[in-house]
Design a protein around this motif. Structure first.
Motif, mmCIF file in Angstrom:
data_model
loop_
_atom_site.group_PDB
_atom_site.id
_atom_site.type_symbol
_atom_site.label_atom_id
_atom_site.label_comp_id
_atom_site.label_asym_id
_atom_site.label_seq_id
_atom_site.Cartn_x
_atom_site.Cartn_y
_atom_site.Cartn_z
ATOM 1 N N ASP A 112 -0.235 3.660 2.744
ATOM 2 C CA ASP A 112 0.193 2.446 2.141
ATOM 3 C C ASP A 112 1.653 2.250 1.665
ATOM 4 O OD1 ASP A 112 -0.541 5.167 0.916
ATOM 5 O OD2 ASP A 112 -0.510 4.100 -1.083
ATOM 6 N N GLY A 113 2.139 3.384 1.523
ATOM 7 C CA GLY A 113 3.895 3.119 1.451
ATOM 8 C C GLY A 113 4.396 2.586 2.721
ATOM 9 N N ALA A 138 -4.043 4.652 5.973
ATOM 10 C CA ALA A 138 -4.730 5.700 5.006
ATOM 11 C C ALA A 138 -4.079 5.447 3.631
ATOM 12 C CB ALA A 138 -4.503 7.013 5.539
ATOM 13 N N ASN A 140 -3.680 5.776 -0.190
ATOM 14 C CA ASN A 140 -4.140 6.674 -1.227
ATOM 15 C C ASN A 140 -3.292 6.431 -2.473
ATOM 16 O OD1 ASN A 140 -1.326 7.208 -0.554
ATOM 17 N ND2 ASN A 140 -1.940 9.582 0.268
ATOM 18 N N VAL A 142 -0.446 6.185 -3.460
ATOM 19 C CA VAL A 142 0.837 6.877 -3.733
ATOM 20 C C VAL A 142 1.556 7.174 -2.153
ATOM 21 C CG1 VAL A 142 0.107 7.744 -5.919
ATOM 22 C CG2 VAL A 142 -0.357 9.333 -3.988
ATOM 23 N N TYR A 143 2.860 7.716 -2.652
ATOM 24 C CA TYR A 143 3.515 8.285 -1.337
ATOM 25 C C TYR A 143 3.345 9.554 -1.472
ATOM 26 C CZ TYR A 143 6.523 4.049 -1.847
ATOM 27 O OH TYR A 143 7.139 2.720 -1.954
ATOM 28 N N GLY A 144 2.549 10.029 -0.587
ATOM 29 C CA GLY A 144 2.060 11.888 -0.946
ATOM 30 C C GLY A 144 3.311 12.413 -0.346
HETATM 31 MG MG LIG Z 1 0.219 6.942 0.762
#
Ligand SMILES: [Mg+2]
Ligand SMILES: Cc1ncc(C[n+]2csc(CCOP(=O)(O)OP(=O)(O)O)c2C)c(N)n1
Ligand code: SF4
Lengths: 351, 611
Positions: A112-113, A138, A140, A142-144
């Motif tokens: 998503d980032g 994918a 989520n 956030v920036y995993g």
């Molecule tokens: Mg992400």
């Protein structure tokens, strides 16, 4: 996270597909993501889908940007070429690869980032250009990989682990894809393999830009109360519009459904998706209705999943560019080099 | 005294943009060429003055000098807005040609000039009713009058008009008529010819007259490029457009009419280079055309292409910086930005064509180099080469030549069990083998990423393999030295203490300057560098001279810096000669600068010898 080496032993009765390949032939290196990360389930769904579609793994090209999600192509289809490009720019690299060889299957994996923040522009333009690809985000929230900052898909008011609330409005990539002209648009959940696998299969068989927004919880940074991308939250708010069975062109359709309950969607290669409608009167070929439906449910706090839209007769970038049938990377000197005689004519016109 | 000169003068047309003058101007230049007299032409089109004046300069040079000369002998002043400056810029004793339909106060002229007034608008309004036709025919009439005053062969102009409007007989006739009206009026009312004249000669030979961007794009066609990804940016736009039109002509499938190429106008330069890299990775020859601002945007990707070793070709048509700065002026100011583009330790291959002829040649060659060396290759044009038509040797092609796709393992190679390591230096030249995606079901696939991998493309963050890989990349760069076009030397008879190094569009004025200087007794050996990395002869040339003037068109002496950085010479050996006001450097400028510098170096040497 598992660092155990894979056992070499293979069971003799192990399941094989039409190509005589086993599930192992669709695997990649061992994942180094956090144990329980949603992204690993997506990888596994991709492997399943490719196995079940009897795809030769080496005829797939897997491309990604940067992020935990973008690392995953290493963890599936080890016999396929992969390309871990730069952050947010997978779509352009995939577009170029696709231009070079229209005969391969292109699988773009992003986060998503990667797609809604730094690469929002490239996401949009690859879709509007009609690139024939499966594009999976994918998602989520956030920036995993950089340890849990909000991404642009995080819902307004959602909170980080330490409590900070997101002040900004989210970008809904499904809505964007619909607006941008994607000819196959779906949303799924990494925790729902039953839905995700047939969606991926249908997306692979679809010709044109097939976009799947797959909510994929980050167990390290975004799976707490207050997150709207956690396993619990998504399970509680999941509103599937349909349930899918992917039927290969070879398999006969057996199960009977009551009329109106089922919609058959023909795909480019002749195979079919059987959609069991859940949302009443939901027409998967109606882009405008899909947008309305999504907005309504979004306001109600529901996450619409399933096959949201599919175009009946899609074309792709190569159709628009009118390229020859032979992949461009296989054209040789005789095809490409006009030669001395043609050059002499050009010289003559320049005097 | 009015200037008297046969086949050696400069005509400058001052026009209003959009008046249709461009094609008439070009026809003037082509008529001189058809008379066998070389011309050097350039467009001057500032982007920041309202009303968009443009100038077209034609240097008529019987001796064949193709650089800008500087100064104007005959001004064709068609733009009232720039009149004062135009008149002021004419050489002493020069000529002013203008449309005298409307009176202009005497104070607006200069006493030393020969004024040639032709009532073009008046004649046009009498002859033609339709406004657009008036405008277009006025340009042709003007051409007719000029042909008369310069003693040009009117039949040649007629032939050119017939060729231009081939198949449209009515247009041909109308243009011929306008030409005759202008010419007849001039012959009847003016002293013809004036002191400037064009005499038939045989100085052109079989040369062609073509723009550098068109030539480079044709080079891309002949180089086997199949993917072009670009974003419009002056002065590179016409390169992508050239590729488009040449492909339409030369790359359609004879039976299906389908295209053996793909051109994508991208959303920005990041996407352009991304598409090029994706296509190159997948085995297509791909390129982008851009200029400095685009190169800046591509930085991150260029590093990836360098480390992941992906062939890519970039045509950089250089202009002044930054993004809004001097977009329509020429410079050679991206040398360092391209040589070391991106973050991390990177170095790239640069080619420096001198003119459209080499733009074609290097344009085609760049694709072989990119494949052979698996890395980005920059073809360093500039606005002067790219957006102006130049006389150049005819394009040549050897039909026995084949694309060099470099080290690519095929299905058969892999099937035979040959060891494949994507980053394995099997031949000691630093160049590894690659495979195209989809080649073999179980062998030869690899995962492409920057540097966190070993020679077999397996993931590792270890320092050892990283350093090994970086050393191999240096070996590859060494290998490249033998592949880039070799430098050319013009040695002074009997040798010289002073050398000159130059490159790209500086070549034409440099040749003329060399002649001027040698005539003045300044002995010079002149080397034209045509590629980076610099080969051994460059280093040898510098060590063989006391001082070497490095002539370039930028402020910071970028090639000189590159020579120093790459250990070709120390700074005290290399004397910068710099021109960077956005106009193309002239022979006069170079000759004056070098003469002065040479004199002061000699004087200092003498002083040193005395003390
Ligand atoms: Mg992400
Ligand atoms: C130009 C650039 N800026 C910043 C980064 C740092 N960075 C790496 S991954 C990432 C975010 C990834 O987020 P997402 O795409 O959502 O992937 P996830 O890890 O959540 O799966 C960032 C900001 C980078 N790699 N490149
Ligand atoms: S940080 Fe989050 S996204 Fe990354 S691997 Fe761990 S759980 Fe997955």
């Amino acid at each position: 996270m598992t660092y155990l080496p894979k056992p070499k032993f293979r069971h003799p009765a192990i399941e094989k597909n039409e190509l005589g390949l086993t599930h192992r032939d669709y695997e990649g290196a061992i994942s180094t993501l956090c144990a329980g990360c949603g992204h690993d389930s997506i990888s596994s769904a991709i492997m399943h889908a490719c196995f079940e579609l009897d795809l030769p793994p080496h005829r797939i090209a897997k491309l990604s940007g940067i992020g935990c999600s973008s690392k995953t192509p290493t963890y599936f289809l080890g016999n396929a070429h992969g390309f871990n490009s730069v952050h947010g720019r997978m779509p352009s690299v995939l577009t170029g690869a696709n231009l070079a060889n229209k005969d391969l299957i292109y699988l773009g994996v992003s986060g998503d980032g990667d797609s809604a923040s730094i690469g929002f522009g490239q996401f949009a333009h690859a879709i509007r250009r009609g690139v024939n690809m499966v594009y999976i985000v994918a998602n989520n929230g956030v920036y995993g990989l950089t340890k849990g900052q909000f991404s642009a898909t995080a819902d307004k008011g959602a909170t980080l682990k330490k409590g900070a609330a997101n002040p900004d409005d989210p970008i809904d990539l499904v809505m964007m894809a619909l607006h941008l002209g994607a000819s196959f648009v779906a949303r799924s959940f990494s925790g729902d393999k039953g839905q995700l696998v047939p969606l991926i299969k249908a997306a692979v068989e679809h010709k044109g830009p097939a976009f799947i927004d797959c909510i994929s919880p980050c167990v390290a940074f975004n799976n707490h109360d207050g997150s709207t991308k956690s396993f619990d939250y998504v399970r509680a708010h999941n509103e599937a519009v349909n349930a899918l069975d992917f039927i290969s062109e070879r398999a006969p359709i057996t199960t009977d459904y009551a009329p109106g309950e089922m919609q058959l969607v023909k795909l480019h290669d002749g195979s079919t998706i059987r959609l069991r409608k859940i949302g009443a009167d939901y027409d998967v070929h109606d882009r405008v209705a899909a947008i309305n439906y999504l907005m309504k449910h979004d306001v109600a706090g529901e996450i619409v999943t399933g096959l949201v839209y599919v175009e009946e007769d899609p074309g792709d970038m190569h159709d628009r560019l009118q390229t020859v049938d032979t992949p461009l990377n296989q054209l040789g000197d005789a095809d490409l080099i006009p030669g001395a005689a043609a050059l002499a004519k050009i010289n003559a016109s320049l005097r | 005294m009015p200037i008297e000169s046969v086949n050696d003068f400069v005509v400058r047309f001052a026009n209003v943009n959009g008046s249709g003058s461009a094609s008439a101007n070009l026809m003037f230049a082509r008529a001189v060429i058809r008379m066998g007299v070389p011309v050097a032409t350039r467009n001057i089109f500032p982007s920041n003055i309202q009303g968009l004046p443009t100038w077209f300069e034609v240097r008529v040079s019987g001796e064949g000098w193709l650089g800008a000369r500087g100064g104007t002998d005959l001004m064709v002043a068609m733009n009232p807005q720039t009149w004062d400056k135009d008149v002021a810029s004419i050489e002493h004793g020069g000529y002013l040609f203008y449309d005298c339909s409307r009176p202009i106060p005497a104070s607006k002229f200069r006493e030393d000039l020969t004024v040639i007034g032709v009532p073009l608008t008046e004649i046009c309004n009498r002859e033609y009713a339709e406004p657009r036709q008036r405008q277009l025919m006025k340009n042709i009439m003007c051409l007719g009058a000029l042909a008369a005053v310069l003693d040009m062969d009117a039949d040649i102009v007629k032939t050119l008009l017939s060729e231009q409007f081939k198949g449209k007989d009515r247009l041909i006739e109308a243009n011929h008529r306008a030409l005759a009206i202008g010419r007849d009026w001039a012959l009847a009312n003016l002293t013809c010819p004036i002191g400037l004249r064009v005499n038939k000669s045989d100085g052109v030979g079989d040369r062609i007259y073509v723009e550098g961007n068109a030539a480079a794009s044709l080079g891309a066609v002949f180089g086997g490029a199949t993917v072009c990804a670009w974003y419009p940016l002056t002065p590179s736009t016409s390169l992508a457009e050239g590729f488009t039109s040449y492909c339409k002509r030369l790359r359609g499938d004879a039976t299906t009419g389908k295209n053996k190429y793909a051109i994508v106008q991208c959303e920005d330069e990041l996407a352009s280079i991304g598409v090029v890299i994706g296509a190159g990775w997948n085995g297509s020859r791909a390129f982008t055309a851009t200029s400095g601002p685009g190169i800046s945007l591509m930085q991150e990707f260029l590093g990836l292409a360098y480390f992941a070793e992906i062939p890519a070709v970039l045509f950089n048509v250089q202009r002044g910086g930054p993004s809004t700065g001097m977009p329509t002026r020429t410079q050679q100011s991206d040398v360092l930005a391209c040589a070391y583009a991106s973050h991390g330790d990177t170095k790239h291959i640069l080619l420096f064509p001198r003119d459209p002829g080499e733009a074609f040649e290097f344009g085609a060659l760049s694709f072989d180099l990119a494949d052979r060396l698996q890395t980005p290759v920059f073809v360093m044009l500039d606005l002067e080469i790219g957006m102006n038509s130049h006389l150049t040797a005819p394009f040549k092609w050897d039909d026995s030549r084949r694309m060099d796709r470099g080290k690519v393992m095929t299905y058969a190679d892999l099937e035979s069990g040959r060891d494949f390591g994507r980053y394995l230096d099997v031949d000691g030249d630093g160049v590894p083998f690659r495979t195209y995606p989809g080649t073999h079901p179980t062998r030869g696939s690899f995962f492409t990423r920057g540097t966190t991998r070993d020679a077999y493309a397996r993931y590792t963050e270890e320092g050892g393999p990283y350093v090994e890989n970086m050393q191999r990349l240096l070996r590859k760069f060494e290998t490249a030295k033998a592949h880039v076009p070799a430098p050319l030397v013009d040695a002074a008879p009997g040798g010289a203490r002073f050398g000159v190094i130059h490159y790209g569009s500086t070549a034409a004025p440099m040749e003329e300057a060399t002649q001027i200087l040698r005539n003045q007794g300044v002995k010079l050996d002149v080397m034209r560098v045509r590629g980076f990395p610099f080969a051994k002869p460059v280093e040898d040339f510098i060590s063989a001279h006391d001082k070497v003037f490095v002539v370039e068109q930028n402020r910071d002496a970028q090639l000189r810096t590159l020579l120093m950085a790459e250990n070709c010479a120390s700074g005290d050996k290399l004397v910068p000669v710099l021109h960077y006001d956005g106009s193309p450097v002239t022979a006069r400028f170079i000759a004056r600068a070098i003469a002065e510098l040479a004199e002061s170096i000699d004087a200092r040497a003498k002083e040193g010898a005395l003390s």
